[in-house]
Design an enzyme around this catalytic site. Structure first.
Site, PDB file in Angstrom:
ATOM      1  N   ASP A 191      -7.237  -7.280   2.869  1.00  0.00           N
ATOM      2  CA  ASP A 191      -6.214  -7.377   3.711  1.00  0.00           C
ATOM      3  C   ASP A 191      -6.810  -6.710   5.133  1.00  0.00           C
ATOM      4  OD1 ASP A 191      -4.724  -4.501   4.646  1.00  0.00           O
ATOM      5  OD2 ASP A 191      -6.211  -4.433   2.723  1.00  0.00           O
ATOM      6  N   ASP A 229       0.933  -1.018  -0.026  1.00  0.00           N
ATOM      7  CA  ASP A 229       0.063   0.041   0.059  1.00  0.00           C
ATOM      8  C   ASP A 229       0.669   1.251  -0.025  1.00  0.00           C
ATOM      9  OD1 ASP A 229       0.888   0.457   2.841  1.00  0.00           O
ATOM     10  OD2 ASP A 229      -1.009  -0.228   3.341  1.00  0.00           O
TER      11      ASP A 229
END
Length: 380
Positions: free
Chosen positions: A268, A93
């Site tokens: 996630d 990310d």
């Protein structure tokens, strides 16, 4: 669509989808749950246990890794997969959420976000271009655009400003990603808080730009579950059906089941390992708190039908003892038990979608959670 597609949609059951995402480090079966190895490590368990549990892909974090040990250092050591020994598909990310939640004295401008490291107070500038540069140095298979995430509830004006800024940053990220090696992917992130019109505008803007996949961000940040699901329903139909859809930072098994039912492919969350460290196991009967005294004399396992050895073989009494004693092994066992449960849930959903029985599976799974844990030992 001007960017290559690495995703193959294999089946549908209602809005639920199953597919295959091909990355430079391997194939990801979807729906997929990505265990979170924030700083290049999975808290409480070894990479081999993550693999054995059935995970195809894991997540690393740009913010933490750029601060320590540094993206340039990781690149010099062969990239994040070699550095960690994971050697499988990995998504990073962009670090935007961590900047907003962890960094000190942050300032957001059109150019970048400037902040002070939560580690040593050093001044850092993270621009869309630098976020992509860091992720390319790390060598992740899937990179995320830099965005600004607003915690909910928030004023509409603040949500709209952040959404529009995120769209402009998405375009800059896409340009910066043009130097990426073949096969690597960049996902755009739909923002817009809890305002349907802003979600629509964000999704349409990202689709016009064109990305390898699309994430829905800015959820599971304080809003009720029904709001999260409503925003998925607003955004998902706008996103291309032939591209993967990723719901960031989610979540509980129920959140994941309901999001898959609405067309989401990837997830996630730190919850499996974080809850494991706090003595909570995820099971087909719902969460089980091993700190509770009812488990102290119970020789039964958490789930005798599980295919994961620790879930099937370790007694509740032993797990209770480890948790109450503060033994590291307790956190380790419960973390692997939880990762294995999440992966089993994903595997079973993939199978149910493929054979057209997802509706039945969804109802049975929810019924198991609602029924709750088995009765205490010795009760009538």
């Amino acid at each position: 669509m001007s960017v290559p597609n690495h995703f193959e949609l294999l089946g549908r059951d209602g809005a639920a989808r199953t597919g295959r995402l091909t990355t430079p480090h391997g194939v990801v079966r979807t729906p997929a749950f990505m265990p979170v190895g924030t700083a290049g490590a999975m808290k409480g368990l070894h990479w081999r246990e993550v693999r054995d549990a059935g995970a195809d892909i894991v997540l690393g974090n740009t913010y933490h890794l750029m601060l320590r040990p540094g993206a340039e250092r990781i690149a010099a050591l062969g990239g994040l997969q070699r550095f960690t020994t994971w050697n499988g598909p990995m998504l990073t990310d962009s670090g935007g959420f961590q900047v907003m939640s962890l960094a000190q004295l942050r300032k957001v401008s059109e150019k970048a976000v400037n902040f002070r490291s939560h580690i040593d107070g050093a001044a850092i500038e993270l621009s869309p271009e630098r976020a992509i540069e860091v992720q390319l140095l790390l060598g992740s298979d899937i990179a995320m655009q830099l965005d600004e995430c607003v915690r909910l509830p928030a004023e509409r004006a603040d949500i709209e400003r952040a959404m529009q800024l995120s769209l402009r940053w998405a375009e800059r990220c896409k340009r910066a990603f043009e130097q990426a090696p073949d096969g690597h992917m960049l996902f755009g992130i739909v923002q817009g808080g809890d305002v349907p019109e802003l979600r629509h505008a964000s999704a349409r803007g990202l689709v016009d730009l064109g990305f390898h996949g699309y994430a829905i961000g800015g959820l599971a940040v304080g809003e009720p579950q029904e709001v999260m699901l409503a925003m998925i329903e607003e955004a998902a139909p706008i996103l291309p059906a032939d591209r993967p859809r990723y719901l960031m930072g989610v979540g509980t098994p129920e959140d994941i089941l309901e999001a898959v039912a609405r067309g989401i492919d990837m997830f996630d969350c730190v919850m499996p390992t974080r809850n494991g460290r706090h003595g909570v196991a995820f099971t087909p009967f719902g969460p089980v708190n091993l700190r509770n005294a009812r488990h102290a004399d119970d020789p039964r396992p958490l789930d005798e039908d599980s295919d994961w050895p620790s879930t099937r073989n370790c007694s509740r009494a032993y797990l209770h003892h480890l948790v109450k004693s503060g033994e590291t092994l307790g956190a380790m066992l419960l973390s692997e038990i939880n990762i294995a449960y999440y992966q089993r849930l994903m595997r079973d959903m993939r199978g149910a979608i493929a054979d057209g029985s997802f509706g039945t599976f969804r109802a049975q799974t929810r019924a198991g959670w609602a029924q709750g844990d088995i009765s205490p030992r010795g009760s009538a």
